[in-house]
Design a protein around this motif. Structure first.
Motif, PDB file in Angstrom:
ATOM      1  N   PHE A 152       0.293  -1.737   0.167  1.00 49.00           N
ATOM      2  CA  PHE A 152       0.114  -0.267   0.175  1.00 49.00           C
ATOM      3  C   PHE A 152       0.880   1.311   0.148  1.00 49.00           C
ATOM      4  O   PHE A 152       1.524   1.615   1.363  1.00 49.00           O
ATOM      5  CB  PHE A 152      -1.086   0.230   1.399  1.00 49.00           C
TER       6      PHE A 152
ATOM      7  N   ASP B  73      -2.536   5.033  12.906  1.00 49.50           N
ATOM      8  CA  ASP B  73      -3.525   3.617  13.027  1.00 49.50           C
ATOM      9  C   ASP B  73      -2.840   2.674  13.724  1.00 49.50           C
ATOM     10  O   ASP B  73      -3.054   1.939  14.808  1.00 49.50           O
ATOM     11  CB  ASP B  73      -4.122   2.941  11.454  1.00 49.50           C
TER      12      ASP B  73
ATOM     13  N   ARG C  27      -3.942   2.030  17.313  1.00 49.05           N
ATOM     14  CA  ARG C  27      -4.784  -0.342  17.205  1.00 49.05           C
ATOM     15  C   ARG C  27      -3.755  -0.292  18.190  1.00 49.05           C
ATOM     16  O   ARG C  27      -3.764  -1.507  18.873  1.00 49.05           O
ATOM     17  CB  ARG C  27      -5.153  -0.584  16.043  1.00 49.05           C
TER      18      ARG C  27
ATOM     19  N   ASN D 255     -17.819 -10.099  25.918  1.00 50.93           N
ATOM     20  CA  ASN D 255     -17.469 -11.412  25.125  1.00 50.93           C
ATOM     21  C   ASN D 255     -15.682 -11.143  24.706  1.00 50.93           C
ATOM     22  O   ASN D 255     -15.364 -12.226  24.859  1.00 50.93           O
ATOM     23  CB  ASN D 255     -18.523 -11.844  24.199  1.00 50.93           C
ATOM     24  N   ASN D 256     -16.356 -10.165  24.067  1.00 48.15           N
ATOM     25  CA  ASN D 256     -14.928  -9.747  23.329  1.00 48.15           C
ATOM     26  C   ASN D 256     -13.575  -8.584  23.191  1.00 48.15           C
ATOM     27  O   ASN D 256     -12.724  -8.506  22.542  1.00 48.15           O
ATOM     28  CB  ASN D 256     -15.394  -9.409  21.369  1.00 48.15           C
TER      29      ASN D 256
ATOM     30  N   THR E  25      -2.096  -4.507  10.885  1.00 48.65           N
ATOM     31  CA  THR E  25      -2.510  -3.314   9.676  1.00 48.65           C
ATOM     32  C   THR E  25      -2.488  -3.813   8.402  1.00 48.65           C
ATOM     33  O   THR E  25      -2.894  -3.220   7.383  1.00 48.65           O
ATOM     34  CB  THR E  25      -2.096  -2.406   9.859  1.00 48.65           C
TER      35      THR E  25
ATOM     36  N   ILE F 298      -1.783  -5.994   6.865  1.00 54.84           N
ATOM     37  CA  ILE F 298      -2.652  -7.368   6.095  1.00 54.84           C
ATOM     38  C   ILE F 298      -3.548  -6.222   6.023  1.00 54.84           C
ATOM     39  O   ILE F 298      -4.496  -7.073   4.508  1.00 54.84           O
ATOM     40  CB  ILE F 298      -2.844  -8.567   7.823  1.00 54.84           C
ATOM     41  N   LEU F 299      -4.769  -5.913   6.127  1.00 56.65           N
ATOM     42  CA  LEU F 299      -5.892  -5.572   6.204  1.00 56.65           C
ATOM     43  C   LEU F 299      -5.788  -4.638   4.724  1.00 56.65           C
ATOM     44  O   LEU F 299      -7.024  -3.900   4.466  1.00 56.65           O
ATOM     45  CB  LEU F 299      -6.331  -4.874   7.441  1.00 56.65           C
ATOM     46  N   LEU F 300      -4.756  -3.958   5.068  1.00 59.74           N
ATOM     47  CA  LEU F 300      -3.972  -3.286   3.685  1.00 59.74           C
ATOM     48  C   LEU F 300      -4.133  -3.486   2.713  1.00 59.74           C
ATOM     49  O   LEU F 300      -4.561  -3.247   1.131  1.00 59.74           O
ATOM     50  CB  LEU F 300      -3.494  -2.152   3.732  1.00 59.74           C
TER      51      LEU F 300
ATOM     52  N   LEU G 286      -5.436  -8.611   1.220  1.00 62.29           N
ATOM     53  CA  LEU G 286      -5.219 -10.637   1.291  1.00 62.29           C
ATOM     54  C   LEU G 286      -6.602 -10.649   1.937  1.00 62.29           C
ATOM     55  O   LEU G 286      -7.484 -10.521   2.153  1.00 62.29           O
ATOM     56  CB  LEU G 286      -4.417 -11.018   2.006  1.00 62.29           C
ATOM     57  N   LYS G 287      -7.124 -11.867   1.322  1.00 63.52           N
ATOM     58  CA  LYS G 287      -8.041 -12.421   1.649  1.00 63.52           C
ATOM     59  C   LYS G 287      -7.630 -12.950   2.957  1.00 63.52           C
ATOM     60  O   LYS G 287      -7.017 -13.626   3.730  1.00 63.52           O
ATOM     61  CB  LYS G 287      -8.723 -14.229   0.958  1.00 63.52           C
ATOM     62  N   PRO G 288      -9.765 -12.985   4.497  1.00 60.52           N
ATOM     63  CA  PRO G 288      -8.799 -13.224   5.556  1.00 60.52           C
ATOM     64  C   PRO G 288      -8.548 -14.320   6.176  1.00 60.52           C
ATOM     65  O   PRO G 288      -7.735 -15.093   6.921  1.00 60.52           O
ATOM     66  CB  PRO G 288     -10.490 -12.810   5.882  1.00 60.52           C
ATOM     67  N   GLU G 289      -8.237 -15.661   4.963  1.00 61.72           N
ATOM     68  CA  GLU G 289      -8.672 -17.083   5.843  1.00 61.72           C
ATOM     69  C   GLU G 289      -6.576 -17.172   5.413  1.00 61.72           C
ATOM     70  O   GLU G 289      -6.428 -17.998   6.042  1.00 61.72           O
ATOM     71  CB  GLU G 289      -8.922 -17.471   4.039  1.00 61.72           C
TER      72      GLU G 289
ATOM     73  N   ASN H 225      -4.990 -14.420   7.010  1.00 62.52           N
ATOM     74  CA  ASN H 225      -4.438 -13.216   8.233  1.00 62.52           C
ATOM     75  C   ASN H 225      -3.820 -14.436   8.940  1.00 62.52           C
ATOM     76  O   ASN H 225      -2.110 -13.579   9.007  1.00 62.52           O
ATOM     77  CB  ASN H 225      -5.270 -12.745   9.064  1.00 62.52           C
TER      78      ASN H 225
END
Lengths: 325, 318
Positions: free
Chosen positions: A34, A53, A57, A249-250, A292, A294-296, A299-302, A304
């Motif tokens: 990116f 970020d 984060r 919970n999270n 961060t 990976i999010l940018l 990529l597919k979340p699988e 990560n």
């Protein structure tokens, strides 16, 4: 030993070089996926950009890793920090909705973290339960306690003061970054400005020898767990303020593992002894930069978790070259 | 002496009352997952309400998200000789042996809100769930209408591999496949949580030129949608206008966001799973009507127009 590996060893012999190299590599990777990664501009009076970020984060894990470093240096581990985050967030959210002044709300949330840390410290130092088991108790029960406080719901709030702790900005810098930096400075002052850091390393390296030298392992250990609980409570307040609600919970779920990873990436041995706070912070930032990135990347979340694991392994291998020699 | 006699009479009275109650009332066991979300709490509350309406004595067991607790609860319900069991399975597999015990004891079992993986579908009487593919399809159609079939969409997926995430994605993609100008340009997992949704959305906004290239965000659940709304606001944009927000679940906070003009639609996942199940059970017990194997609960689209009223209507449930 070949010439290249000798050169690599020399290069990685400087403390922190492995972490800085890893951080540079991850940042470079982010810039490649990116190109706008390093762009920073102002939005609504605060800095806005991917690098910001990463820091913003990363603040909760940085906070957790500060306490975790001290605990791990004593030869222990604190699995409960994620649950303590949930508890402090829950306490803050319910109290602010009951109309309690912000100062008291923050004090109560920090107090809850302090008590959790004290509980862990007593189990480990006085009752001599193995740290991984002792803190596992609160890791499991703590989330239940948080759920009891919030009655199983996400308790939302709209108190501007509390929200500002998670999303506000001071001099254009997001508040969580400032809080994390401040806590880092305070922790450093506490352990390096006094003999506490030395005592922690002594207890972690050899508890019996340090006892003969007159260092009370009990007090040192309890102090480390209390500090860890306190740091987790700060992180919990930030996490709740960030989403304007306490999600029992999270909140902080699995963050204890990120914190431990940050400490280990930062070169502190899980066996205890010597530790480094700045490198643990670097470790936390490496992890967040990776998240961060990976999010940018689109990529597919699988993928990560696989990407994360590969990078972590690379950093640890880089370190092990240094340690082996 | 006198006191003793009074006590004995009262005891007899209670026993007689209990006897008549047993004859009239149906006893149903409900093995509930726990209370991990507001929706789950609403599901339990609705179940109690429906049981009261249908004059059913409902025994609820809270499994605290653990399958072994649910299995224990089912065994104890069977031992108590209940008339039927409602099971909200925490996971999809591992139910065969305990459900076989229930079937051998001739206790009908209704699955609530989730299906199970089993080679023998006769192990349960019926499953009451929503159609998660349809939910994704409906919100996709709604977004197409809002944007005149032209939209660059970012997607916040649920937990990777979970069935609602897979199905809602599938339904949404089916809906927008008909419109060549509607595209999902970015898709990542926000783990069904607010902070996950917020974090992912922050990065999406940066990656898409400060959010200027994003027309809408589709979140697999409302919590992630609410997180996304916060991220959009912090980027200096207006959620619901600059970037449209659509999601699924219909939790109260999403109605509040819609009422404030910050979101553009949600498909409700009805928390009333026990109602249809109890109705089917009563029909089965009273005149032997075999229920349908899959009882679908209705999926309803809600828009900002009715959001304020709907929020008020839901307040006591959540």
């Amino acid at each position: 030993m070949s010439a290249t590996s000798a050169r690599l060893t020399r290069l990685t012999n400087i403390p922190g070089s492995a972490q800085l190299a890893a951080l540079a590599a991850v940042l470079l990777g982010n810039w490649l996926v990116f190109p706008g990664f390093f762009n920073i501009r102002m939005v609504d009076g605060r800095l806005f950009g991917s690098v910001i970020d990463v820091l913003n984060r990363g603040a909760p894990v940085v906070l957790l890793s500060l306490g975790m470093t001290l605990v791990i240096a004593t030869g222990g581990i604190d699995l409960s920090v994620g649950a303590v985050m949930a508890i402090s967030g829950a306490v803050a959210a319910t109290l602010i909705n009951a109309g309690t002044p912000l100062v008291l709300v923050v004090a109560a949330a920090l107090g809850a973290g302090l008590l959790c840390g004290l509980w862990n410290g007593i189990l480990v130092a006085l009752l001599r339960i193995q740290p991984i088991v002792a803190t596992l108790i609160l890791m499991v029960a703590g989330r239940g306690i948080a759920q009891l406080i919030t009655a199983g719901e996400i308790v939302t709030f709209d108190d501007r003061g509390l929200i500002a702790l998670g999303t506000g900005a001071l001099l254009a810098i997001p508040v969580p970054i400032l809080i994390a930096a401040g806590t880092f400075a305070l922790t450093t002052l506490l352990v390096r400005g006094t003999a506490l850091g030395l005592f922690i390393e002594a207890v972690g390296a050899n508890e019996r020898a340090s006892a003969y030298a007159g260092v009370s392992a009990r007090v040192v250990k309890i102090a480390a767990y209390v500090w860890s609980g306190l740091c987790a409570a700060i992180a919990g307040i930030i996490a709740a303020a960030d989403i304007q609600g306490a999600d029992a919970n999270n909140a902080g779920l699995w963050l204890e593992l990120d914190a431990i990873l940050a400490v280990v990436v930062g070169g502190t041995s899980l066996l205890g002894g010597r530790f480094s706070l700045p490198l643990a912070v670097a470790g936390a930032i490496i992890i967040q930069a990776m998240n961060t990135g990976i999010l940018l990347s689109g990529l597919k979340p699988e993928f990560n978790l696989i990407v994360k694991a590969v990078v972590v392994m690379a950093v640890l291998l880089l370190q092990s070259v240094r340690r082996r020699d | 002496m006198k006191l003793n006699r009074i006590a004995a009479v009262t005891a007899l009275g209670i026993m007689a009352a209990a006897g008549t109650a047993q004859a009239a009332e149906m006893v149903v066991g409900f093995a509930q997952v726990g209370s991990e979300s507001g929706w789950r709490a609403a599901e339990t509350k609705t179940a109690k309400l429906r049981a009261h309406q249908d004059k059913v004595n409902l025994r609820i067991s809270d499994a605290q998200q653990k399958q072994e607790n649910e299995i224990k609860a089912i065994r104890s319900f069977v031992a108590q000789g209940v008339d039927g069991i409602l099971l909200a399975p925490v996971v999809a597999t591992g139910w065969d042996s305990v459900l076989r015990e229930a079937r051998d004891a001739k206790v009908p079992v209704f699955l609530l809100d989730r299906q199970i993986d089993t080679s023998d579908p006769t192990l349960y009487t019926a499953a009451v769930t929503s159609d998660t593919v349809l939910e994704g399809h409906m919100i996709g159609d709604h977004l197409a209408k809002l944007t005149n079939n032209k939209c660059r969409i970012v997607e916040l997926q649920g937990t990777v591999g979970s069935s609602p995430a897979i199905n809602r994605k599938k339904g949404f993609e089916e809906a927008i496949a008909a419109h060549p100008d509607m595209k999902i340009v970015r898709s990542q997992s926000g783990d069904f949580t607010r902070s996950g949704g917020k974090t992912v959305m922050e990065s999406f906004i940066k990656a898409e030129d400060g959010g200027k290239n994003i027309c809408a965000v589709f979140a697999h659940n409302d919590d992630m949608g609410i997180g996304a709304i916060q991220a959009i606001k912090e980027a200096g944009l207006k959620p619901g206008k600059d970037i449209l927000v659509v999601s699924i679940d219909g939790v109260p906070d999403m109605f509040k966001a819609m009422a404030n003009g910050e979101a553009n639609g949600t498909v409700e996942l009805s928390p009333d799973m026990a109602g249809p199940a109890l109705k089917a059970l009563i029909a089965l017990k009273s005149n032997g009507t075999e229920p349908q194997k899959w009882i679908k609960t209705p999926s309803t689209l809600y828009t900002p127009a009715t959001a304020a009223a709907e929020y008020k209507r839901r307040a006591p449930l959540y």
